[in-house]
Design a protein around this motif. Structure first.
Motif, PDB file in Angstrom:
ATOM      1  N   LEU A   2       0.838  -1.218   0.000  1.00 21.45           N
ATOM      2  CA  LEU A   2       0.000   0.000   0.000  1.00 21.45           C
ATOM      3  C   LEU A   2       0.867   1.261   0.000  1.00 21.45           C
ATOM      4  O   LEU A   2       0.371   2.365  -0.151  1.00 21.45           O
ATOM      5  CB  LEU A   2      -0.930   0.012   1.222  1.00 21.45           C
ATOM      6  N   ASN A   3       2.178   1.055   0.166  1.00 20.89           N
ATOM      7  CA  ASN A   3       3.101   2.199   0.116  1.00 20.89           C
ATOM      8  C   ASN A   3       3.591   2.490  -1.291  1.00 20.89           C
ATOM      9  O   ASN A   3       4.473   3.328  -1.474  1.00 20.89           O
ATOM     10  CB  ASN A   3       4.323   1.916   1.008  1.00 20.89           C
ATOM     11  N   PHE A   4       3.029   1.816  -2.309  1.00 14.92           N
ATOM     12  CA  PHE A   4       3.432   2.086  -3.695  1.00 14.92           C
ATOM     13  C   PHE A   4       3.319   3.598  -3.964  1.00 14.92           C
ATOM     14  O   PHE A   4       2.282   4.202  -3.701  1.00 14.92           O
ATOM     15  CB  PHE A   4       2.531   1.291  -4.660  1.00 14.92           C
ATOM     16  N   GLY A   5       4.409   4.181  -4.456  1.00 18.91           N
ATOM     17  CA  GLY A   5       4.409   5.622  -4.754  1.00 18.91           C
ATOM     18  C   GLY A   5       4.731   6.492  -3.554  1.00 18.91           C
ATOM     19  O   GLY A   5       4.952   7.690  -3.698  1.00 18.91           O
ATOM     20  N   HIS A   6       4.728   5.898  -2.354  1.00 17.44           N
ATOM     21  CA  HIS A   6       4.872   6.713  -1.146  1.00 17.44           C
ATOM     22  C   HIS A   6       6.334   6.904  -0.710  1.00 17.44           C
ATOM     23  O   HIS A   6       6.619   7.819   0.051  1.00 17.44           O
ATOM     24  CB  HIS A   6       4.054   6.119   0.007  1.00 17.44           C
ATOM     25  N   THR A   7       7.258   6.031  -1.153  1.00 15.36           N
ATOM     26  CA  THR A   7       8.658   6.178  -0.714  1.00 15.36           C
ATOM     27  C   THR A   7       9.210   7.494  -1.267  1.00 15.36           C
ATOM     28  O   THR A   7       9.652   8.370  -0.514  1.00 15.36           O
ATOM     29  CB  THR A   7       9.498   4.979  -1.215  1.00 15.36           C
ATOM     30  N   ILE A   8       9.130   7.652  -2.588  1.00 18.26           N
ATOM     31  CA  ILE A   8       9.564   8.915  -3.197  1.00 18.26           C
ATOM     32  C   ILE A   8       8.560  10.023  -2.841  1.00 18.26           C
ATOM     33  O   ILE A   8       8.942  11.164  -2.566  1.00 18.26           O
ATOM     34  CB  ILE A   8       9.725   8.737  -4.727  1.00 18.26           C
ATOM     35  N   GLY A   9       7.276   9.674  -2.786  1.00 18.86           N
ATOM     36  CA  GLY A   9       6.235  10.661  -2.472  1.00 18.86           C
ATOM     37  C   GLY A   9       6.464  11.357  -1.138  1.00 18.86           C
ATOM     38  O   GLY A   9       6.458  12.586  -1.062  1.00 18.86           O
ATOM     39  N   HIS A  10       6.697  10.575  -0.092  1.00 20.09           N
ATOM     40  CA  HIS A  10       6.922  11.178   1.238  1.00 20.09           C
ATOM     41  C   HIS A  10       8.159  12.075   1.218  1.00 20.09           C
ATOM     42  O   HIS A  10       8.180  13.147   1.836  1.00 20.09           O
ATOM     43  CB  HIS A  10       7.109  10.091   2.305  1.00 20.09           C
ATOM     44  N   ALA A  11       9.208  11.626   0.497  1.00 19.96           N
ATOM     45  CA  ALA A  11      10.445  12.423   0.435  1.00 19.96           C
ATOM     46  C   ALA A  11      10.166  13.764  -0.254  1.00 19.96           C
ATOM     47  O   ALA A  11      10.640  14.813   0.201  1.00 19.96           O
ATOM     48  CB  ALA A  11      11.528  11.643  -0.310  1.00 19.96           C
ATOM     49  N   ILE A  12       9.377  13.742  -1.322  1.00 21.47           N
ATOM     50  CA  ILE A  12       9.059  14.994  -2.029  1.00 21.47           C
ATOM     51  C   ILE A  12       8.237  15.925  -1.129  1.00 21.47           C
ATOM     52  O   ILE A  12       8.495  17.126  -1.056  1.00 21.47           O
ATOM     53  CB  ILE A  12       8.296  14.691  -3.344  1.00 21.47           C
ATOM     54  N   GLU A  13       7.263  15.346  -0.407  1.00 18.99           N
ATOM     55  CA  GLU A  13       6.470  16.180   0.514  1.00 18.99           C
ATOM     56  C   GLU A  13       7.397  16.868   1.512  1.00 18.99           C
ATOM     57  O   GLU A  13       7.305  18.066   1.752  1.00 18.99           O
ATOM     58  CB  GLU A  13       5.482  15.308   1.307  1.00 18.99           C
ATOM     59  N   SER A  14       8.340  16.092   2.062  1.00 18.29           N
ATOM     60  CA  SER A  14       9.181  16.650   3.112  1.00 18.29           C
ATOM     61  C   SER A  14      10.172  17.666   2.535  1.00 18.29           C
ATOM     62  O   SER A  14      10.349  18.742   3.099  1.00 18.29           O
ATOM     63  CB  SER A  14       9.815  15.480   3.875  1.00 18.29           C
ATOM     64  N   VAL A  15      10.787  17.380   1.362  1.00 18.76           N
ATOM     65  CA  VAL A  15      11.742  18.327   0.760  1.00 18.76           C
ATOM     66  C   VAL A  15      11.039  19.633   0.360  1.00 18.76           C
ATOM     67  O   VAL A  15      11.629  20.711   0.440  1.00 18.76           O
ATOM     68  CB  VAL A  15      12.428  17.670  -0.462  1.00 18.76           C
ATOM     69  N   SER A  16       9.777  19.536  -0.029  1.00 19.43           N
ATOM     70  CA  SER A  16       9.061  20.755  -0.445  1.00 19.43           C
ATOM     71  C   SER A  16       8.438  21.470   0.756  1.00 19.43           C
ATOM     72  O   SER A  16       7.659  22.401   0.585  1.00 19.43           O
ATOM     73  CB  SER A  16       7.953  20.391  -1.440  1.00 19.43           C
TER      74      SER A  16
END
Ligand code: NAD
Ligand code: GLY
Length: 357
Positions: free
Chosen positions: A244-258
């Motif tokens: 269920l974390n598909f897309g969320h590994t890079i997704g969470h990183a982008i949320e945090s960097v932005s």
């Protein structure tokens, strides 16, 4: 109105999906012979839109409803809010048989779920999700949490609700950015486990975005069923639930960097497209399936790449992911539409490469 079941032995429950589902709640509560005392936890926006009406309906059916409203926003998904709710529940004479209704999006669902799980060691909980994300994801599966010490969801428990009532009519008032957040999770569900749902998204994305209720009901049911199936096999997230974390590994990183300027839905969309590109480079996913994935994301009005963020920053944030082991992070990669694998064989070079593509 349609129903599906989350099979968890004695903790199994029903998810009711449809326009007006909320209005079936009183009949359900009477049938379930719950105590007449109800605590309705919501926020001021949802209270005004739906809560007052729901309270009135429940009052007319003989239930004694105390409304507890938490200010709107992720920052109120906190231990402080939980403590205040516990105190207000004591004041309202809530006891072990009192039922908590969580009316709102994922923030209210996670917070009210945590409060229900911990008040008197656990009292009955019913989710009434009012955002698309909450209807397809957060209300299902029993993850409850609050944010603490600058960390997201780091205090919580698994606590399954007795039932979920997903009222599609409530989506009419939901702002577009929150529809997009939900669509990203629906695409996720399709890619990890439901080709039929993916076909529906390919054919009907524009009508879904316009709020066509028949299509929304179908998409929500399919996406909820994917999550229900996975949760039934791995309630405590030790294996297949990771998908269920598909897309969320890079997704969470982008949320945090932005600094959370990129919305959750946009970040997950970029994460899913990037995971698709990684899978294609690793010859796990065909060029055709990658094209389908990218075009469904684009049709939903979601992005597939990050123009204004430094990929090296994203890489650094991924390494700090709480699920990283020795700097290697678990990735969920699609191998075809409807099937993903869990791997920790994705190199940093590969991640940099797809982020700059
Ligand atoms: P949210 O709960 O903040 O809701 C988004 C906004 O929409 C809020 O301003 C809310 O007041 C408003 N709103 C809610 N329903 C509305 C309606 N029908 N009409 C108009 N406005 C409405 O955000 P969300 O995206 O639903 O949830 C995000 C949260 O969910 C995060 O805290 C995340 O950690 C959590 N989450 C939990 C799980 C889980 O498994 N427990 C899964 C995914 C996400
Ligand atoms: N949203 C991820 C999970 O419920 O496991």
């Amino acid at each position: 109105m349609q129903t599906l079941r989350v099979a968890l032995g004695t903790k199994s429950y029903r998810i009711v999906v449809g326009a007006g589902a909320m209005h079936h709640l009183a009949a359900y509560l009477r049938r379930a012979k719950v105590s007449s005392r109800i605590i309705l936890i919501t926020n001021p926006i949802v209270l005004e839109l739906y809560g007052l009406n729901l309270k009135e309906t429940l009052n007319q059916s003989g239930f004694d409803v105390a409304v507890l409203s938490v200010p709107d926003g992720e920052e109120f998904k906190s231990l402080e809010s939980a403590g205040k709710l516990h105190a207000d529940m004591s004041e309202a004479l809530a006891d072990r048989n009192t039922t908590v209704l969580a009316l709102g999006g994922g923030v209210i669902g996670d917070l009210a779920g945590f409060v229900a799980a911990t008040y008197m060691r656990g009292i009955p909980l019913i989710h009434i999700p009012t955002t698309l994300l909450a209807q397809v994801d957060s209300s299902i599966g029993g993850k409850t949490a609050v944010n603490h010490h600058k960390l997201k969801n780091n205090i919580g428990v698994f606590y399954q609700p007795r039932a979920v009532f997903s009222d599609i009519s409530a989506l009419k008032t939901l702002p577009d950015c929150h529809i997009s957040n939900g669509l990203a999770e629906i695409i996720k569900s399709a890619v990890i486990g439901d080709r039929t749902l993916f076909g529906l998204l390919m054919r009907h994305m524009s009508r879904l975005k316009e709020g066509d209720e028949r299509l929304l009901e179908s998409a929500i049911l399919h996406a909820a069923a994917v999550k229900a199936r996975i949760v039934s096999r791995d309630e405590h997230d030790t294996g297949i639930r990771n998908t269920l974390n598909f897309g969320h590994t890079i997704g969470h990183a982008i949320e945090s960097v932005s600094s959370f300027k990129v919305s959750h839905g946009n970040a997950v969309a970029i994460g899913m497209a990037s995971a698709g590109r990684i899978a294609a480079h690793m010859r796990l996913l065909s060029a055709h399936d990658l094209k389908c994935l990218t075009s469904v994301i684009t049709d939903a009005g979601l992005p597939t790449s990050i123009p204004d963020i430094n990929p090296q920053d994203v890489l650094a944030a991924i390494k700090h992911d709480k699920k990283a082991v020795n700097g290697m992070v678990k990735f969920i990669l699609p191998v075809r539409i409807g099937k993903v694998v869990i791997t920790n064989n994705v190199t940093q070079d590969m991640i940099s490469k797809v982020l700059t593509e």
